[in-house]
Design a protein around this motif. Structure first.
Motif, PDB file in Angstrom:
ATOM      1  N   ARG A 197      -3.523   2.084   8.355  1.00  0.00           N
ATOM      2  CA  ARG A 197      -3.690   2.507   9.752  1.00  0.00           C
ATOM      3  C   ARG A 197      -4.384   1.406  10.557  1.00  0.00           C
ATOM      4  NH1 ARG A 197      -3.301   7.475  11.709  1.00  0.00           N
ATOM      5  NH2 ARG A 197      -3.640   8.416   9.680  1.00  0.00           N
ATOM      6  N   TRP A 198      -5.414   0.810  10.002  1.00  0.00           N
ATOM      7  CA  TRP A 198      -6.145  -0.252  10.690  1.00  0.00           C
ATOM      8  C   TRP A 198      -5.239  -1.462  10.938  1.00  0.00           C
ATOM      9  CZ3 TRP A 198      -7.581  -5.283   9.637  1.00  0.00           C
ATOM     10  CH2 TRP A 198      -8.515  -5.834  10.510  1.00  0.00           C
ATOM     11  N   ALA A 228     -16.017   9.568   1.450  1.00  0.00           N
ATOM     12  CA  ALA A 228     -16.498   8.194   1.299  1.00  0.00           C
ATOM     13  C   ALA A 228     -16.903   7.886  -0.140  1.00  0.00           C
ATOM     14  CB  ALA A 228     -17.653   7.935   2.253  1.00  0.00           C
ATOM     15  N   GLU A 245       0.828  -1.212   0.000  1.00  0.00           N
ATOM     16  CA  GLU A 245       0.000   0.000   0.000  1.00  0.00           C
ATOM     17  C   GLU A 245       0.861   1.261   0.000  1.00  0.00           C
ATOM     18  OE1 GLU A 245      -3.205   0.506  -0.425  1.00  0.00           O
ATOM     19  OE2 GLU A 245      -3.726  -1.610  -0.494  1.00  0.00           O
ATOM     20  N   ARG A 270      -8.639   4.099  -0.219  1.00  0.00           N
ATOM     21  CA  ARG A 270      -8.785   3.395   1.061  1.00  0.00           C
ATOM     22  C   ARG A 270      -7.459   2.906   1.616  1.00  0.00           C
ATOM     23  NH1 ARG A 270     -12.924   1.442  -2.247  1.00  0.00           N
ATOM     24  NH2 ARG A 270     -11.593  -0.297  -2.780  1.00  0.00           N
ATOM     25  N   MET A 298      -4.639   4.202   2.911  1.00  0.00           N
ATOM     26  CA  MET A 298      -4.139   4.675   4.202  1.00  0.00           C
ATOM     27  C   MET A 298      -5.058   4.254   5.341  1.00  0.00           C
ATOM     28  SD  MET A 298      -1.215   5.908   3.696  1.00  0.00           S
ATOM     29  CE  MET A 298      -0.880   6.700   5.243  1.00  0.00           C
ATOM     30  N   VAL A 299      -6.353   4.163   5.077  1.00  0.00           N
ATOM     31  CA  VAL A 299      -7.281   3.669   6.095  1.00  0.00           C
ATOM     32  C   VAL A 299      -6.935   2.220   6.427  1.00  0.00           C
ATOM     33  CG1 VAL A 299      -9.706   3.125   6.579  1.00  0.00           C
ATOM     34  CG2 VAL A 299      -9.109   5.264   5.418  1.00  0.00           C
ATOM     35  N   ILE A 300      -6.681   1.435   5.399  1.00  0.00           N
ATOM     36  CA  ILE A 300      -6.317   0.030   5.601  1.00  0.00           C
ATOM     37  C   ILE A 300      -4.994  -0.081   6.349  1.00  0.00           C
ATOM     38  CG2 ILE A 300      -5.603  -2.080   4.391  1.00  0.00           C
ATOM     39  CD1 ILE A 300      -7.663  -1.262   2.189  1.00  0.00           C
ATOM     40  N   ARG A 306      -7.277  11.884   3.817  1.00  0.00           N
ATOM     41  CA  ARG A 306      -8.441  11.008   3.826  1.00  0.00           C
ATOM     42  C   ARG A 306      -9.427  11.529   2.781  1.00  0.00           C
ATOM     43  NH1 ARG A 306     -10.920   8.815   9.411  1.00  0.00           N
ATOM     44  NH2 ARG A 306      -8.776   8.129   9.618  1.00  0.00           N
ATOM     45  N   GLN A 320     -13.919   7.020  -2.047  1.00  0.00           N
ATOM     46  CA  GLN A 320     -13.283   5.792  -1.562  1.00  0.00           C
ATOM     47  C   GLN A 320     -13.896   4.530  -2.146  1.00  0.00           C
ATOM     48  OE1 GLN A 320     -12.934   5.574   2.674  1.00  0.00           O
ATOM     49  NE2 GLN A 320     -11.860   7.523   2.826  1.00  0.00           N
TER      50      GLN A 320
END
Length: 156
Positions: free
Chosen positions: A109-110, A95, A50, A103, A105-107, A92, A98
């Motif tokens: 971070r999670w 939505a 990523e 997505r 950076m969201v992934i 970010r 996305q």
């Protein structure tokens, strides 16, 4: 406590470099004692994919290369950093956007939080940025096998 180790590779900002970055990280971590089939190895490969993809796709030709740095510190933290020379920090996306992309950076971070780590972004002296993930190295260790008492043996 882990030995302090460092490794780094600089690759061209080309889509083929994403696979090269992932392979490089897998090889280094294997040398450092992380089995390639360890559960967290897949997580690290996804994080690197990523971050490398972002370095290639979102620098708009302003970063001819990107660098992947790995550090295993005495504090038992594995640090993965991807540096490019584009000054814009990841943002970010709404939505609606996305649904097709955005997505990553969201992934990342999670995944970092799921492993007990964290994500950070910091500027470089040269005007670019480094996106870093710090993970506990203990998360990278194989899980101990559970011993099962032999039939008829008493449990302690």
């Amino acid at each position: 406590m882990a030995d302090h180790q460092e490794a780094s590779v600089t690759l061209p900002s080309d889509p083929a470099s994403v696979s090269a970055a992932r392979s490089y990280v897998t090889g280094v971590l294997t040398e450092w004692g992380l089995p390639p089939d360890a559960e967290v190895a897949d997580t690290v490969r996804l994080i690197v994919s990523e971050l490398a993809t972002n370095a290639v796709q979102h620098t708009f030709g302003q970063s001819p290369t990107f660098t992947v740095d790995l550090t295993l510190g005495h504090d038992d933290r594995l640090r993965i950093g991807v540096t490019d020379s584009h000054p814009r920090f990841p943002k970010r996306l709404p939505a609606a956007v996305q649904q097709d992309n955005g997505r990553g950076m969201v992934i990342v971070r999670w995944l970092a939080v799921e492993c007990g780590g964290k994500l950070s972004v910091r500027p470089t002296r040269e005007g670019g940025k480094t996106v870093s993930i710090a993970l506990p190295w203990t998360a990278a260790q194989p899980r101990p096998a559970h011993s099962v008492p032999a039939a008829g043996a008493e449990e302690p």
